[in-house]
Design a protein around this motif. Structure first.
Motif, mmCIF file in Angstrom:
data_model
loop_
_atom_site.group_PDB
_atom_site.id
_atom_site.type_symbol
_atom_site.label_atom_id
_atom_site.label_comp_id
_atom_site.label_asym_id
_atom_site.label_seq_id
_atom_site.Cartn_x
_atom_site.Cartn_y
_atom_site.Cartn_z
ATOM 1 N N ASP A 1 32.307 -28.236 -55.547
ATOM 2 C CA ASP A 1 30.978 -28.858 -55.491
ATOM 3 C C ASP A 1 30.036 -28.038 -54.612
ATOM 4 N N PHE A 2 30.548 -27.575 -53.478
ATOM 5 C CA PHE A 2 29.730 -26.766 -52.581
ATOM 6 C C PHE A 2 29.332 -25.456 -53.252
ATOM 7 N N LEU A 3 30.278 -24.782 -53.886
ATOM 8 C CA LEU A 3 29.996 -23.489 -54.516
ATOM 9 C C LEU A 3 28.974 -23.623 -55.644
ATOM 10 N N LEU A 4 29.106 -24.659 -56.446
ATOM 11 C CA LEU A 4 28.184 -24.848 -57.565
ATOM 12 C C LEU A 4 26.772 -25.194 -57.087
ATOM 13 N N LYS A 5 26.683 -25.889 -55.971
ATOM 14 C CA LYS A 5 25.367 -26.245 -55.429
ATOM 15 C C LYS A 5 24.743 -25.079 -54.682
ATOM 16 N N ARG A 6 25.553 -24.372 -53.895
ATOM 17 C CA ARG A 6 25.023 -23.312 -53.020
ATOM 18 C C ARG A 6 24.856 -21.991 -53.758
ATOM 19 N N PHE A 7 25.738 -21.681 -54.682
ATOM 20 C CA PHE A 7 25.711 -20.380 -55.362
ATOM 21 C C PHE A 7 25.775 -20.533 -56.885
ATOM 22 N N PRO A 8 24.875 -21.285 -57.491
ATOM 23 C CA PRO A 8 24.942 -21.517 -58.940
ATOM 24 C C PRO A 8 24.765 -20.243 -59.756
ATOM 25 N N ASN A 9 23.889 -19.351 -59.324
ATOM 26 C CA ASN A 9 23.646 -18.120 -60.070
ATOM 27 C C ASN A 9 24.848 -17.198 -60.011
ATOM 28 N N ILE A 10 25.426 -17.042 -58.841
ATOM 29 C CA ILE A 10 26.612 -16.189 -58.694
ATOM 30 C C ILE A 10 27.778 -16.769 -59.493
ATOM 31 N N TYR A 11 27.930 -18.082 -59.454
ATOM 32 C CA TYR A 11 29.000 -18.716 -60.224
ATOM 33 C C TYR A 11 28.850 -18.411 -61.715
ATOM 34 N N GLU A 12 27.654 -18.600 -62.243
ATOM 35 C CA GLU A 12 27.420 -18.391 -63.676
ATOM 36 C C GLU A 12 27.602 -16.929 -64.067
ATOM 37 N N GLU A 13 27.071 -16.023 -63.259
ATOM 38 C CA GLU A 13 27.169 -14.593 -63.602
ATOM 39 C C GLU A 13 28.611 -14.109 -63.552
ATOM 40 N N CYS A 14 29.345 -14.550 -62.545
ATOM 41 C CA CYS A 14 30.758 -14.152 -62.474
ATOM 42 C C CYS A 14 31.548 -14.731 -63.646
ATOM 43 N N LEU A 15 31.231 -15.977 -64.012
ATOM 44 C CA LEU A 15 31.928 -16.605 -65.135
ATOM 45 C C LEU A 15 31.669 -15.838 -66.426
ATOM 46 N N LYS A 16 30.423 -15.340 -66.598
ATOM 47 C CA LYS A 16 30.103 -14.517 -67.770
ATOM 48 C C LYS A 16 30.977 -13.268 -67.825
ATOM 49 N N ASN A 17 31.400 -12.805 -66.638
ATOM 50 C CA ASN A 17 32.231 -11.604 -66.553
ATOM 51 C C ASN A 17 33.714 -11.929 -66.385
ATOM 52 N N GLY A 18 34.078 -13.182 -66.713
ATOM 53 C CA GLY A 18 35.488 -13.541 -66.763
ATOM 54 C C GLY A 18 36.113 -13.940 -65.450
ATOM 55 N N VAL A 19 35.285 -14.230 -64.428
ATOM 56 C CA VAL A 19 35.830 -14.602 -63.123
ATOM 57 C C VAL A 19 35.301 -15.977 -62.725
ATOM 58 N N ASP A 20 36.218 -16.922 -62.508
ATOM 59 C CA ASP A 20 35.856 -18.248 -62.010
ATOM 60 C C ASP A 20 36.032 -18.221 -60.492
ATOM 61 N N ILE A 21 34.914 -18.156 -59.767
ATOM 62 C CA ILE A 21 34.991 -17.974 -58.310
ATOM 63 C C ILE A 21 35.631 -19.172 -57.615
ATOM 64 N N CYS A 22 35.709 -20.307 -58.299
ATOM 65 C CA CYS A 22 36.360 -21.483 -57.721
ATOM 66 C C CYS A 22 37.884 -21.368 -57.771
ATOM 67 N N LYS A 23 38.368 -20.428 -58.589
ATOM 68 C CA LYS A 23 39.819 -20.320 -58.797
ATOM 69 C C LYS A 23 40.398 -18.958 -58.434
ATOM 70 N N GLU A 24 39.567 -17.931 -58.373
ATOM 71 C CA GLU A 24 40.087 -16.577 -58.153
ATOM 72 C C GLU A 24 39.078 -15.740 -57.378
ATOM 73 N N PRO A 25 39.564 -14.700 -56.700
ATOM 74 C CA PRO A 25 38.655 -13.849 -55.925
ATOM 75 C C PRO A 25 37.781 -12.971 -56.831
ATOM 76 N N ILE A 26 36.649 -12.562 -56.292
ATOM 77 C CA ILE A 26 35.672 -11.762 -57.040
ATOM 78 C C ILE A 26 35.929 -10.284 -56.773
ATOM 79 N N PRO A 27 36.108 -9.454 -57.812
ATOM 80 C CA PRO A 27 36.260 -8.014 -57.583
ATOM 81 C C PRO A 27 34.925 -7.419 -57.139
#
Length: 433
Positions: A296-322
Protein backbone atom coordinates in the motif's frame (compact mmCIF):
# COMPACT_ATOMS: atom_id res chain seq x y z
CA UNK A 1 11.02 34.56 -41.73
CA UNK A 2 11.84 37.16 -39.08
CA UNK A 3 10.44 37.79 -35.61
CA UNK A 4 11.08 40.75 -33.34
CA UNK A 5 10.47 40.45 -29.61
CA UNK A 6 11.56 41.86 -26.26
CA UNK A 7 12.76 38.59 -24.77
CA UNK A 8 13.63 35.29 -26.46
CA UNK A 9 13.67 32.20 -24.23
CA UNK A 10 15.23 29.06 -25.69
CA UNK A 11 13.89 26.08 -23.77
CA UNK A 12 10.61 25.21 -22.05
CA UNK A 13 11.71 23.37 -18.94
CA UNK A 14 11.43 24.74 -15.42
CA UNK A 15 14.11 27.42 -15.93
CA UNK A 16 12.60 28.74 -19.16
CA UNK A 17 8.98 28.64 -18.00
CA UNK A 18 9.64 30.16 -14.58
CA UNK A 19 11.73 32.97 -16.05
CA UNK A 20 8.86 33.72 -18.47
CA UNK A 21 6.35 33.86 -15.61
CA UNK A 22 8.57 36.26 -13.67
CA UNK A 23 9.00 38.69 -16.58
CA UNK A 24 6.74 41.74 -16.72
CA UNK A 25 3.42 41.16 -18.48
CA UNK A 26 4.06 44.19 -20.70
CA UNK A 27 7.02 42.48 -22.38
CA UNK A 28 6.62 40.46 -25.55
CA UNK A 29 8.16 37.05 -25.02
CA UNK A 30 8.93 34.34 -27.59
CA UNK A 31 9.77 30.84 -26.34
CA UNK A 32 11.08 28.04 -28.52
CA UNK A 33 11.27 24.33 -27.79
CA UNK A 34 13.53 21.92 -29.64
CA UNK A 35 10.81 19.25 -29.54
CA UNK A 36 7.39 19.28 -27.91
CA UNK A 37 7.02 22.00 -25.32
CA UNK A 38 6.87 19.42 -22.52
CA UNK A 39 9.77 17.33 -23.86
CA UNK A 40 12.36 18.30 -21.28
CA UNK A 41 14.30 16.88 -18.35
CA UNK A 42 12.15 18.80 -15.87
CA UNK A 43 9.24 16.47 -16.65
CA UNK A 44 11.43 13.46 -15.77
CA UNK A 45 12.44 14.66 -12.29
CA UNK A 46 10.97 12.31 -9.71
CA UNK A 47 12.29 12.96 -6.22
CA UNK A 48 11.33 16.54 -5.47
CA UNK A 49 12.76 19.97 -4.71
CA UNK A 50 15.03 20.85 -1.79
CA UNK A 51 13.99 23.68 0.48
CA UNK A 52 15.31 25.01 3.78
CA UNK A 53 13.15 23.83 6.68
CA UNK A 54 12.84 27.33 8.05
CA UNK A 55 15.64 29.77 8.71
CA UNK A 56 17.20 27.51 11.34
CA UNK A 57 18.01 25.03 8.57
CA UNK A 58 19.90 27.48 6.35
CA UNK A 59 23.37 26.74 7.73
CA UNK A 60 22.86 22.95 7.66
CA UNK A 61 21.38 23.00 4.14
CA UNK A 62 24.32 25.13 3.01
CA UNK A 63 26.80 22.71 4.57
CA UNK A 64 25.09 19.67 2.99
CA UNK A 65 25.31 21.34 -0.45
CA UNK A 66 28.97 22.25 0.04
CA UNK A 67 29.93 18.82 1.35
CA UNK A 68 28.23 17.02 -1.55
CA UNK A 69 30.02 19.39 -3.95
CA UNK A 70 33.45 18.57 -2.46
CA UNK A 71 33.64 22.17 -1.24
CA UNK A 72 34.31 23.30 -4.79
CA UNK A 73 31.03 25.22 -4.85
CA UNK A 74 30.72 28.97 -5.23
CA UNK A 75 29.77 29.87 -1.65
CA UNK A 76 27.88 33.01 -2.67
CA UNK A 77 25.76 31.03 -5.13
CA UNK A 78 25.02 28.39 -2.49
CA UNK A 79 23.90 31.05 -0.01
CA UNK A 80 21.56 32.55 -2.61
CA UNK A 81 20.15 29.10 -3.44
CA UNK A 82 19.48 28.18 0.16
CA UNK A 83 18.28 31.56 1.42
CA UNK A 84 15.85 32.05 -1.47
CA UNK A 85 14.56 28.46 -1.50
CA UNK A 86 11.65 29.11 0.84
CA UNK A 87 10.26 32.05 -1.15
CA UNK A 88 10.45 30.12 -4.42
CA UNK A 89 8.69 27.05 -3.06
CA UNK A 90 6.00 29.36 -1.66
CA UNK A 91 5.70 30.94 -5.11
CA UNK A 92 5.21 27.50 -6.71
CA UNK A 93 2.47 26.71 -4.19
CA UNK A 94 0.72 29.99 -5.08
CA UNK A 95 0.94 29.04 -8.76
CA UNK A 96 -0.92 25.84 -7.93
CA UNK A 97 1.76 23.18 -7.44
CA UNK A 98 0.11 20.78 -5.01
CA UNK A 99 3.02 19.23 -3.15
CA UNK A 100 2.14 16.41 -0.76
CA UNK A 101 0.70 17.64 2.55
CA UNK A 102 -0.54 16.30 5.85
CA UNK A 103 -2.40 17.99 8.71
CA UNK A 104 0.80 19.82 9.71
CA UNK A 105 1.47 21.24 6.25
CA UNK A 106 3.99 20.28 3.56
CA UNK A 107 5.44 16.77 3.68
CA UNK A 108 9.21 16.40 3.40
CA UNK A 109 11.26 13.42 2.28
CA UNK A 110 15.01 12.78 2.35
CA UNK A 111 17.60 11.81 -0.25
CA UNK A 112 21.30 11.05 -0.30
CA UNK A 113 23.69 13.42 1.54
CA UNK A 114 20.87 15.45 3.14
CA UNK A 115 21.13 15.59 6.92
CA UNK A 116 17.38 15.92 7.40
CA UNK A 117 14.10 15.55 5.49
CA UNK A 118 13.83 18.78 3.46
CA UNK A 119 12.53 17.77 0.03
CA UNK A 120 9.00 18.66 -1.06
CA UNK A 121 7.45 16.33 -3.60
CA UNK A 122 4.38 15.27 -5.56
CA UNK A 123 4.11 11.46 -5.53
CA UNK A 124 7.12 10.30 -7.56
CA UNK A 125 6.49 12.65 -10.50
CA UNK A 126 7.40 16.02 -9.01
CA UNK A 127 9.02 17.40 -12.14
CA UNK A 128 6.13 16.38 -14.37
CA UNK A 129 3.66 18.08 -12.06
CA UNK A 130 5.70 21.28 -11.85
CA UNK A 131 6.15 21.29 -15.65
CA UNK A 132 2.39 20.85 -16.24
CA UNK A 133 1.40 23.70 -13.97
CA UNK A 134 4.06 26.16 -15.12
CA UNK A 135 3.34 25.36 -18.77
CA UNK A 136 -0.38 25.92 -18.30
CA UNK A 137 0.31 29.26 -16.62
CA UNK A 138 2.59 30.31 -19.49
CA UNK A 139 0.01 29.28 -22.10
CA UNK A 140 -2.56 31.49 -20.37
CA UNK A 141 -0.37 34.58 -20.85
CA UNK A 142 -1.26 36.80 -23.82
CA UNK A 143 2.28 38.21 -24.04
CA UNK A 144 4.02 34.84 -24.46
CA UNK A 145 4.20 32.80 -27.70
CA UNK A 146 5.66 29.29 -27.83
CA UNK A 147 7.05 27.67 -30.99
CA UNK A 148 7.48 23.89 -30.80
CA UNK A 149 9.90 21.80 -32.88
CA UNK A 150 11.96 24.93 -33.43
CA UNK A 151 15.68 24.28 -33.17
CA UNK A 152 18.37 26.76 -32.19
CA UNK A 153 21.36 26.60 -34.55
CA UNK A 154 23.22 29.84 -33.81
CA UNK A 155 22.94 33.08 -31.87
CA UNK A 156 22.81 36.50 -33.50
CA UNK A 157 25.41 38.91 -32.21
CA UNK A 158 26.87 42.36 -32.70
CA UNK A 159 30.45 42.31 -31.39
CA UNK A 160 30.00 40.88 -27.86
CA UNK A 161 26.26 41.58 -27.64
CA UNK A 162 23.63 38.92 -28.27
CA UNK A 163 20.85 40.26 -30.46
CA UNK A 164 18.77 37.10 -30.89
CA UNK A 165 19.05 33.70 -32.50
CA UNK A 166 18.83 31.77 -35.75
CA UNK A 167 16.44 28.83 -35.59
CA UNK A 168 15.06 26.25 -37.99
CA UNK A 169 11.43 25.12 -37.95
CA UNK A 170 9.89 22.93 -40.64
CA UNK A 171 13.10 23.34 -42.68
CA UNK A 172 12.62 27.12 -42.70
CA UNK A 173 15.12 29.57 -41.24
CA UNK A 174 13.67 31.88 -38.59
CA UNK A 175 15.70 34.86 -37.41
CA UNK A 176 14.48 36.00 -34.00
CA UNK A 177 15.66 39.48 -32.97
CA UNK A 178 15.44 40.25 -29.26
CA UNK A 179 16.57 42.80 -26.71
CA UNK A 180 17.44 39.95 -24.33
CA UNK A 181 17.97 36.25 -25.03
CA UNK A 182 17.85 33.44 -22.47
CA UNK A 183 19.44 30.03 -22.93
CA UNK A 184 17.51 27.39 -20.96
CA UNK A 185 18.46 24.46 -23.19
CA UNK A 186 19.31 21.91 -20.51
CA UNK A 187 22.21 19.50 -20.13
CA UNK A 188 24.19 17.02 -22.20
CA UNK A 189 22.62 13.58 -21.59
CA UNK A 190 21.64 12.97 -25.21
CA UNK A 191 25.27 12.51 -26.24
CA UNK A 192 25.71 9.59 -23.80
CA UNK A 193 24.88 5.97 -24.58
CA UNK A 194 23.34 5.55 -21.13
CA UNK A 195 21.56 8.55 -19.64
CA UNK A 196 18.38 9.32 -17.74
CA UNK A 197 17.95 12.47 -19.87
CA UNK A 198 15.68 13.08 -22.83
CA UNK A 199 17.54 12.05 -25.98
CA UNK A 200 17.05 15.47 -27.61
CA UNK A 201 18.95 17.20 -24.78
CA UNK A 202 22.38 17.31 -26.43
CA UNK A 203 24.12 20.36 -24.96
CA UNK A 204 23.27 22.70 -27.85
CA UNK A 205 23.46 25.85 -25.75
CA UNK A 206 26.86 24.89 -24.37
CA UNK A 207 28.20 23.99 -27.83
CA UNK A 208 27.04 27.33 -29.23
CA UNK A 209 28.66 29.10 -26.29
CA UNK A 210 31.95 27.35 -27.00
CA UNK A 211 31.76 28.26 -30.70
CA UNK A 212 31.09 31.92 -29.86
CA UNK A 213 33.80 32.27 -27.21
CA UNK A 214 31.26 32.73 -24.41
CA UNK A 215 32.87 31.80 -21.12
CA UNK A 216 32.19 28.25 -19.88
CA UNK A 217 33.12 26.56 -16.62
CA UNK A 218 33.66 23.13 -15.04
CA UNK A 219 32.91 21.14 -18.19
CA UNK A 220 34.56 18.08 -16.67
CA UNK A 221 32.01 17.86 -13.84
CA UNK A 222 29.52 15.21 -14.98
CA UNK A 223 27.23 13.38 -12.56
CA UNK A 224 26.20 9.75 -12.90
CA UNK A 225 23.08 8.72 -11.01
CA UNK A 226 23.67 5.45 -9.17
CA UNK A 227 20.25 3.90 -9.75
CA UNK A 228 18.83 3.81 -13.23
CA UNK A 229 16.73 0.79 -14.22
CA UNK A 230 19.16 -1.65 -15.81
CA UNK A 231 18.61 -2.86 -19.34
CA UNK A 232 21.19 -3.73 -21.95
CA UNK A 233 19.93 -1.52 -24.76
CA UNK A 234 22.16 1.34 -25.86
CA UNK A 235 21.25 4.86 -26.98
CA UNK A 236 17.92 4.78 -25.17
CA UNK A 237 16.82 6.86 -22.21
CA UNK A 238 17.23 4.96 -18.97
CA UNK A 239 14.37 5.05 -16.51
CA UNK A 240 15.44 6.73 -13.29
CA UNK A 241 14.78 4.97 -10.00
CA UNK A 242 14.44 7.97 -7.73
CA UNK A 243 16.84 8.54 -4.89
CA UNK A 244 13.79 9.11 -2.71
CA UNK A 245 13.27 5.33 -2.76
CA UNK A 246 16.53 5.04 -0.83
CA UNK A 247 15.47 8.00 1.29
CA UNK A 248 12.40 5.99 2.32
CA UNK A 249 14.54 2.98 3.28
CA UNK A 250 15.34 1.10 0.05
CA UNK A 251 18.44 -1.12 0.26
CA UNK A 252 21.15 -1.67 -2.36
CA UNK A 253 22.22 -5.31 -2.61
CA UNK A 254 24.53 -7.30 -4.90
CA UNK A 255 23.66 -10.43 -6.86
CA UNK A 256 24.21 -12.49 -3.72
CA UNK A 257 21.64 -10.46 -1.79
CA UNK A 258 24.29 -8.71 0.31
CA UNK A 259 24.08 -5.03 1.21
CA UNK A 260 27.35 -3.27 0.32
CA UNK A 261 26.98 0.51 0.81
CA UNK A 262 25.28 3.19 2.89
CA UNK A 263 22.50 4.13 0.46
CA UNK A 264 22.33 7.75 1.64
CA UNK A 265 25.87 8.76 0.83
CA UNK A 266 26.31 11.32 -1.97
CA UNK A 267 25.62 10.20 -5.53
CA UNK A 268 29.24 10.06 -6.66
CA UNK A 269 30.23 7.83 -3.74
CA UNK A 270 27.27 5.45 -4.15
CA UNK A 271 28.00 5.26 -7.90
CA UNK A 272 31.65 4.42 -7.17
CA UNK A 273 30.65 1.62 -4.80
CA UNK A 274 28.19 0.17 -7.31
CA UNK A 275 30.82 0.13 -10.07
CA UNK A 276 33.29 -1.58 -7.74
CA UNK A 277 30.67 -4.11 -6.66
CA UNK A 278 29.85 -5.00 -10.28
CA UNK A 279 33.53 -5.74 -10.91
CA UNK A 280 33.88 -7.69 -7.66
CA UNK A 281 30.85 -9.88 -8.37
CA UNK A 282 31.38 -10.07 -12.14
CA UNK A 283 27.88 -8.73 -12.80
CA UNK A 284 26.35 -6.08 -15.04
CA UNK A 285 24.14 -4.56 -12.35
CA UNK A 286 23.19 -4.50 -8.69
CA UNK A 287 19.71 -4.38 -7.13
CA UNK A 288 17.59 -1.92 -5.19
CA UNK A 289 15.26 -3.75 -2.83
CA UNK A 290 12.00 -2.32 -1.46
CA UNK A 291 10.05 -5.59 -1.46
CA UNK A 292 10.05 -5.64 2.36
CA UNK A 293 7.92 -2.45 2.41
CA UNK A 294 4.13 -2.37 2.52
CA UNK A 295 2.52 -2.70 -0.90
CA UNK A 296 0.00 0.00 0.00
CA UNK A 297 2.82 2.38 0.86
CA UNK A 298 4.74 1.64 -2.35
CA UNK A 299 1.70 2.09 -4.58
CA UNK A 300 0.81 5.40 -2.92
CA UNK A 301 4.34 6.81 -2.65
CA UNK A 302 5.88 5.51 -5.89
CA UNK A 303 3.04 4.81 -8.36
CA UNK A 304 5.05 5.82 -11.43
CA UNK A 305 8.08 3.72 -10.52
CA UNK A 306 5.83 0.77 -9.73
CA UNK A 307 4.07 0.96 -13.10
CA UNK A 308 7.25 1.49 -15.13
CA UNK A 309 9.06 -1.38 -13.45
CA UNK A 310 6.03 -3.63 -13.95
CA UNK A 311 6.09 -2.78 -17.68
CA UNK A 312 9.66 -4.09 -17.65
CA UNK A 313 8.75 -7.32 -15.87
CA UNK A 314 9.66 -6.35 -12.30
CA UNK A 315 7.11 -6.21 -9.47
CA UNK A 316 8.87 -4.01 -6.90
CA UNK A 317 6.54 -5.30 -4.18
CA UNK A 318 7.89 -8.82 -4.68
CA UNK A 319 11.42 -8.57 -6.08
CA UNK A 320 14.41 -6.23 -6.16
CA UNK A 321 14.89 -3.74 -9.00
CA UNK A 322 17.95 -4.23 -11.26
CA UNK A 323 19.88 -0.94 -11.32
CA UNK A 324 23.13 0.47 -12.66
CA UNK A 325 24.61 3.99 -12.91
CA UNK A 326 23.79 6.24 -15.88
CA UNK A 327 24.72 9.79 -16.82
CA UNK A 328 22.27 12.09 -15.12
CA UNK A 329 23.35 15.71 -14.65
CA UNK A 330 25.91 18.27 -15.77
CA UNK A 331 27.39 20.50 -13.08
CA UNK A 332 29.41 22.48 -15.63
CA UNK A 333 28.07 24.80 -18.29
CA UNK A 334 27.99 28.43 -19.34
CA UNK A 335 29.65 30.57 -16.70
CA UNK A 336 27.10 32.97 -15.19
CA UNK A 337 26.85 35.40 -12.30
CA UNK A 338 24.23 35.36 -9.56
CA UNK A 339 21.63 36.72 -12.00
CA UNK A 340 22.33 34.24 -14.80
CA UNK A 341 24.23 36.76 -16.94
CA UNK A 342 26.84 35.29 -19.27
CA UNK A 343 30.05 36.88 -20.55
CA UNK A 344 28.10 38.11 -23.60
CA UNK A 345 25.93 41.19 -23.13
CA UNK A 346 22.14 40.68 -23.17
CA UNK A 347 22.54 36.89 -23.00
CA UNK A 348 21.40 34.96 -19.92
CA UNK A 349 21.59 31.26 -19.11
CA UNK A 350 19.40 29.48 -16.54
CA UNK A 351 19.13 25.90 -15.39
CA UNK A 352 21.40 22.99 -16.32
CA UNK A 353 22.93 24.79 -19.32
CA UNK A 354 24.43 27.30 -16.90
CA UNK A 355 27.13 26.97 -14.29
CA UNK A 356 26.32 29.11 -11.27
CA UNK A 357 28.90 27.16 -9.27
CA UNK A 358 26.20 26.15 -6.81
CA UNK A 359 26.78 22.40 -7.25
CA UNK A 360 30.57 22.30 -7.11
CA UNK A 361 31.98 18.96 -8.22
CA UNK A 362 28.82 16.95 -7.41
CA UNK A 363 25.19 18.06 -7.19
CA UNK A 364 23.26 17.45 -3.99
CA UNK A 365 20.05 15.53 -4.69
CA UNK A 366 16.98 17.64 -5.56
CA UNK A 367 18.93 20.88 -5.91
CA UNK A 368 18.52 20.96 -9.71
CA UNK A 369 14.94 22.21 -10.00
CA UNK A 370 15.64 24.59 -7.12
CA UNK A 371 18.59 26.11 -8.99
CA UNK A 372 16.44 26.59 -12.07
CA UNK A 373 13.80 28.36 -9.99
CA UNK A 374 16.03 30.60 -7.88
CA UNK A 375 18.35 31.95 -10.54
CA UNK A 376 15.79 32.29 -13.33
CA UNK A 377 13.62 34.44 -11.07
CA UNK A 378 16.61 36.58 -10.08
CA UNK A 379 17.52 36.99 -13.74
CA UNK A 380 13.97 37.81 -14.79
CA UNK A 381 13.73 40.49 -12.13
CA UNK A 382 16.99 42.03 -13.35
CA UNK A 383 15.74 41.97 -16.95
CA UNK A 384 12.53 43.73 -15.84
CA UNK A 385 14.57 46.57 -14.37
CA UNK A 386 17.01 47.00 -17.25
CA UNK A 387 15.11 46.20 -20.45
CA UNK A 388 13.32 49.56 -20.64
CA UNK A 389 16.55 51.23 -21.70
CA UNK A 390 17.32 48.63 -24.37
CA UNK A 391 16.47 48.61 -28.05
CA UNK A 392 16.23 45.70 -30.46
CA UNK A 393 19.35 45.70 -32.61
CA UNK A 394 18.61 44.05 -35.94
CA UNK A 395 21.55 41.90 -36.95
CA UNK A 396 21.11 40.61 -40.47
CA UNK A 397 22.48 37.09 -40.78
CA UNK A 398 23.26 35.50 -44.09
CA UNK A 399 20.91 32.84 -45.36
CA UNK A 400 21.87 29.50 -43.86
CA UNK A 401 23.14 27.22 -46.60
CA UNK A 402 23.62 24.13 -44.45
CA UNK A 403 21.01 21.61 -43.31
CA UNK A 404 19.71 21.23 -39.78
CA UNK A 405 21.58 17.92 -39.56
CA UNK A 406 24.80 19.81 -40.27
CA UNK A 407 24.27 22.02 -37.23
CA UNK A 408 23.20 19.09 -35.06
CA UNK A 409 26.39 17.24 -35.93
CA UNK A 410 28.48 20.40 -35.55
CA UNK A 411 27.16 21.13 -32.06
CA UNK A 412 27.47 17.49 -30.98
CA UNK A 413 31.02 17.15 -32.27
CA UNK A 414 32.17 20.43 -30.71
CA UNK A 415 30.84 19.33 -27.32
CA UNK A 416 32.10 15.75 -27.52
CA UNK A 417 35.59 16.80 -28.60
CA UNK A 418 35.73 19.35 -25.78
CA UNK A 419 34.59 16.85 -23.17
CA UNK A 420 36.99 14.16 -24.36
CA UNK A 421 39.92 16.55 -23.99
CA UNK A 422 38.89 17.17 -20.39
CA UNK A 423 37.61 13.71 -19.47
CA UNK A 424 39.19 10.98 -21.54
CA UNK A 425 37.70 8.40 -19.18
CA UNK A 426 34.17 9.04 -20.51
CA UNK A 427 35.05 8.48 -24.17
CA UNK A 428 33.47 5.02 -24.29
CA UNK A 429 30.31 6.35 -22.64
CA UNK A 430 29.58 8.75 -25.51
CA UNK A 431 27.39 8.04 -28.52
CA UNK A 432 30.21 8.81 -30.91
CA UNK A 433 33.68 10.32 -30.92
Amino acid sequence: MELITDVLIIGTGVAGLYSALNLSDNLNVVMISKGRKDECNTALAQGGISVARGYTDIDLFTEDTLKAGKYENDIDAVKVLVEESIDNISALCKLGVDFERDIEGLCFTREGAHSINRIVYYKDITGKRVEEILLNKVKSKNNITIYENCELVEILKNNNMCTGAICIKDNEQIDIHAKVSILATGGIGGIFKNSTNQRIITGDGISIAIRNNIKVKNLDYIQFHPTAFFDESLNSRKFLISESIRGEGGKLINNRGERFVDELLSRDIVTKHICEEKIKTNSKNVYLDVSFMSKDFLLKRFPNIYEECLKNGVDICKEPIPVSPAQHYFMGGIDVNLYGQTSMSNLYAFGEVSCTGVHGANRLASNSLLEGLVFSRRGAEKINKEIKSMQVKITKPEKIQCTLDYYKNLNRDVLINTLCKLRGDIRNELVTC
